[in-house]
Design a protein around this motif. Sequence first.
Motif, PDB file in Angstrom:
ATOM      1  N   THR A  53       0.823  -1.201   0.000  1.00 51.85           N
ATOM      2  CA  THR A  53       0.000   0.000   0.000  1.00 51.85           C
ATOM      3  C   THR A  53       0.861   1.256   0.000  1.00 51.85           C
ATOM      4  OG1 THR A  53      -1.781   1.186   1.156  1.00 51.85           O
ATOM      5  CG2 THR A  53      -0.194   0.025   2.530  1.00 51.85           C
ATOM      6  N   ALA A  54       0.311   2.291  -0.608  1.00 45.12           N
ATOM      7  CA  ALA A  54       0.935   3.619  -0.608  1.00 45.12           C
ATOM      8  C   ALA A  54      -0.184   4.641  -0.508  1.00 45.12           C
ATOM      9  CB  ALA A  54       1.766   3.839  -1.875  1.00 45.12           C
TER      10      ALA A  54
ATOM     11  N   SER B 137       3.600   3.244  -6.990  1.00 48.24           N
ATOM     12  CA  SER B 137       4.486   2.988  -5.859  1.00 48.24           C
ATOM     13  C   SER B 137       4.113   1.698  -5.146  1.00 48.24           C
ATOM     14  CB  SER B 137       4.428   4.171  -4.885  1.00 48.24           C
ATOM     15  OG  SER B 137       5.244   3.926  -3.755  1.00 48.24           O
ATOM     16  N   ALA B 138       2.811   1.492  -4.905  1.00 48.25           N
ATOM     17  CA  ALA B 138       2.363   0.264  -4.235  1.00 48.25           C
ATOM     18  C   ALA B 138       2.701  -0.960  -5.073  1.00 48.25           C
ATOM     19  CB  ALA B 138       0.869   0.336  -3.963  1.00 48.25           C
ATOM     20  N   LEU B 139       2.523  -0.847  -6.380  1.00 44.24           N
ATOM     21  CA  LEU B 139       2.841  -1.971  -7.258  1.00 44.24           C
ATOM     22  C   LEU B 139       4.330  -2.288  -7.222  1.00 44.24           C
ATOM     23  CD1 LEU B 139       1.561  -3.941  -9.243  1.00 44.24           C
ATOM     24  CD2 LEU B 139       2.007  -2.285 -11.068  1.00 44.24           C
ATOM     25  N   GLU B 140       5.165  -1.263  -7.155  1.00 43.31           N
ATOM     26  CA  GLU B 140       6.614  -1.470  -7.074  1.00 43.31           C
ATOM     27  C   GLU B 140       6.994  -2.165  -5.761  1.00 43.31           C
ATOM     28  OE1 GLU B 140      10.705   1.131  -7.878  1.00 43.31           O
ATOM     29  OE2 GLU B 140       8.798   2.151  -7.533  1.00 43.31           O
ATOM     30  N   ILE B 141       6.367  -1.745  -4.665  1.00 45.09           N
ATOM     31  CA  ILE B 141       6.634  -2.386  -3.364  1.00 45.09           C
ATOM     32  C   ILE B 141       6.195  -3.845  -3.392  1.00 45.09           C
ATOM     33  CG2 ILE B 141       6.075  -2.333  -0.900  1.00 45.09           C
ATOM     34  CD1 ILE B 141       5.597   0.734  -1.285  1.00 45.09           C
TER      35      ILE B 141
ATOM     36  N   ALA C  12      12.220  -0.448   3.252  1.00 48.32           N
ATOM     37  CA  ALA C  12      12.977   0.749   2.862  1.00 48.32           C
ATOM     38  C   ALA C  12      14.418   0.421   2.480  1.00 48.32           C
ATOM     39  CB  ALA C  12      12.943   1.776   3.990  1.00 48.32           C
ATOM     40  N   ILE C  13      15.068  -0.429   3.273  1.00 39.84           N
ATOM     41  CA  ILE C  13      16.461  -0.783   2.960  1.00 39.84           C
ATOM     42  C   ILE C  13      16.519  -1.557   1.649  1.00 39.84           C
ATOM     43  CG2 ILE C  13      18.444  -2.141   3.723  1.00 39.84           C
ATOM     44  CD1 ILE C  13      17.632  -1.514   6.604  1.00 39.84           C
ATOM     45  N   GLU C  14      15.631  -2.541   1.516  1.00 36.14           N
ATOM     46  CA  GLU C  14      15.601  -3.335   0.289  1.00 36.14           C
ATOM     47  C   GLU C  14      15.277  -2.454  -0.924  1.00 36.14           C
ATOM     48  OE1 GLU C  14      14.565  -6.045   3.710  1.00 36.14           O
ATOM     49  OE2 GLU C  14      14.117  -3.993   3.081  1.00 36.14           O
ATOM     50  N   TYR C  15      14.358  -1.500  -0.734  1.00 30.11           N
ATOM     51  CA  TYR C  15      13.983  -0.599  -1.818  1.00 30.11           C
ATOM     52  C   TYR C  15      15.175   0.243  -2.265  1.00 30.11           C
ATOM     53  CZ  TYR C  15      11.396   2.976  -4.412  1.00 30.11           C
ATOM     54  OH  TYR C  15      10.939   3.824  -5.385  1.00 30.11           O
ATOM     55  N   GLN C  16      15.925   0.733  -1.274  1.00 32.07           N
ATOM     56  CA  GLN C  16      17.086   1.554  -1.608  1.00 32.07           C
ATOM     57  C   GLN C  16      18.142   0.725  -2.332  1.00 32.07           C
ATOM     58  OE1 GLN C  16      16.882   4.834  -1.034  1.00 32.07           O
ATOM     59  NE2 GLN C  16      18.730   5.043  -2.263  1.00 32.07           N
ATOM     60  N   ILE C  17      18.370  -0.485  -1.865  1.00 29.15           N
ATOM     61  CA  ILE C  17      19.351  -1.351  -2.514  1.00 29.15           C
ATOM     62  C   ILE C  17      18.904  -1.699  -3.932  1.00 29.15           C
ATOM     63  CG2 ILE C  17      20.405  -3.663  -2.431  1.00 29.15           C
ATOM     64  CD1 ILE C  17      20.312  -3.479   0.609  1.00 29.15           C
ATOM     65  N   ALA C  18      17.596  -1.761  -4.146  1.00 30.26           N
ATOM     66  CA  ALA C  18      17.069  -2.148  -5.459  1.00 30.26           C
ATOM     67  C   ALA C  18      17.328  -1.100  -6.526  1.00 30.26           C
ATOM     68  CB  ALA C  18      15.566  -2.411  -5.356  1.00 30.26           C
ATOM     69  N   GLN C  19      17.596   0.148  -6.127  1.00 30.04           N
ATOM     70  CA  GLN C  19      17.835   1.185  -7.120  1.00 30.04           C
ATOM     71  C   GLN C  19      19.189   0.962  -7.799  1.00 30.04           C
ATOM     72  OE1 GLN C  19      15.029   2.923  -7.496  1.00 30.04           O
ATOM     73  NE2 GLN C  19      14.436   1.656  -5.730  1.00 30.04           N
ATOM     74  N   PRO C  20      19.240   1.014  -9.131  1.00 32.74           N
ATOM     75  CA  PRO C  20      20.515   0.790  -9.835  1.00 32.74           C
ATOM     76  C   PRO C  20      21.593   1.760  -9.368  1.00 32.74           C
ATOM     77  CG  PRO C  20      18.669   0.832 -11.372  1.00 32.74           C
ATOM     78  CD  PRO C  20      18.133   1.292 -10.050  1.00 32.74           C
ATOM     79  N   SER C  21      22.742   1.227  -8.999  1.00 32.57           N
ATOM     80  CA  SER C  21      23.860   2.049  -8.552  1.00 32.57           C
ATOM     81  C   SER C  21      25.108   1.184  -8.481  1.00 32.57           C
ATOM     82  CB  SER C  21      23.571   2.651  -7.164  1.00 32.57           C
ATOM     83  OG  SER C  21      23.581   1.624  -6.181  1.00 32.57           O
TER      84      SER C  21
END
Length: 372
Positions: free
Chosen positions: A239-240, A254-258, A278-287
Amino acid sequence: MDAVEALFPRSGEIAAAMIARCAAEIPAYRLLPASVLEGDLVANATAVFELFLTTVAEDRLPTSGELALPIAWGAERARDGLPLEAVLQIYPLAARVAWEQVDGDRALLGARMLSFLGEVMPRVAAAYLRERDDLDWEEREDRQHLTANLLAGRPVGRRDLAEAYDVVVFRLSALPTSSNSRAATDLFRAVRSELDSQPDVLVTFKDGGGVLLVPTSSSAEEVASRVDGVCGRPCTAATARASSHAHIPVAFASALEILELAESLGRPPRLYRLADLAIEYQIAQPSPAREALASVLSPLADHPHLIDALRAFVTTGYNRGEAASTLSIHRNTLTYRLGRIQLLTGYDATQPSDARHLAAAMTAYDIVRRNG
């Protein structure tokens, strides 16, 4: 007729083309869940098309008994909330798709199609109207279209709506992948019927999953729990919050991405918010950092049993006994495998600082592997 003999073996293929054309040209069908479009409707269209070919080959009209199922399927579309014009449109449009496949005497087959449709369509319409009389149909149709418009960011011109919504997306997890589309469709309908008792919650179905718009004055967790109750087990959901109607499409994305992140990481079924991942989401961003973390586990690529051991150890909260039980191995075997992981990666999963690093590396590894 040679045309009938040529078409009969291709009935499933032609029926799929019929439904694809209908979904493309009749907007109401795009509001149906994938299990209905790709399952029920294709199966129904195949059966009706084969019935038509049979009557042509035998030079007769369909009997009342043969029309019983097509008539019942028309009534189901009322339960799906489709308007009558959309239900009837599908017949001439599908007939056109079939007619385009004919290489022989189109005029004769076209005349037979008109006779067949003349028998089927009035009876389907009558069954639809009888079914609609038993449903609060207009309200259901209005809510479904309203939900679709809000998700698409289109103006709705309604003043009786909540100002802000929690957008909840979920997957129905109660059915095994081998279940037929009928079971999935019935479950979708049961969910919708359950939520009909709470008219301020808007619901629609998209791509094999559900989307709920829950007013922020209500509890998204409680609504998700009701869906779980219908399914008989927890569903994976996310949910978002949308602070206004204009923000609903962004919150939906956003909810679909989560949700997709939770599924790709194998998280247990429950309702997730961004803060939960939140941590997993941040790690998921390409970098470069994500790639560097994923590379920590590169030495384990040829040792899937070590990857499984690390995953079990991390997901059980670094509990050796529970992790060993999850893997169905002896605790000493797990200890040996953790030692091998330390030898190959340089990180000790039993030490807090290294354990955190390996947990992050596992997330990055899963995400990079998912993205190919």
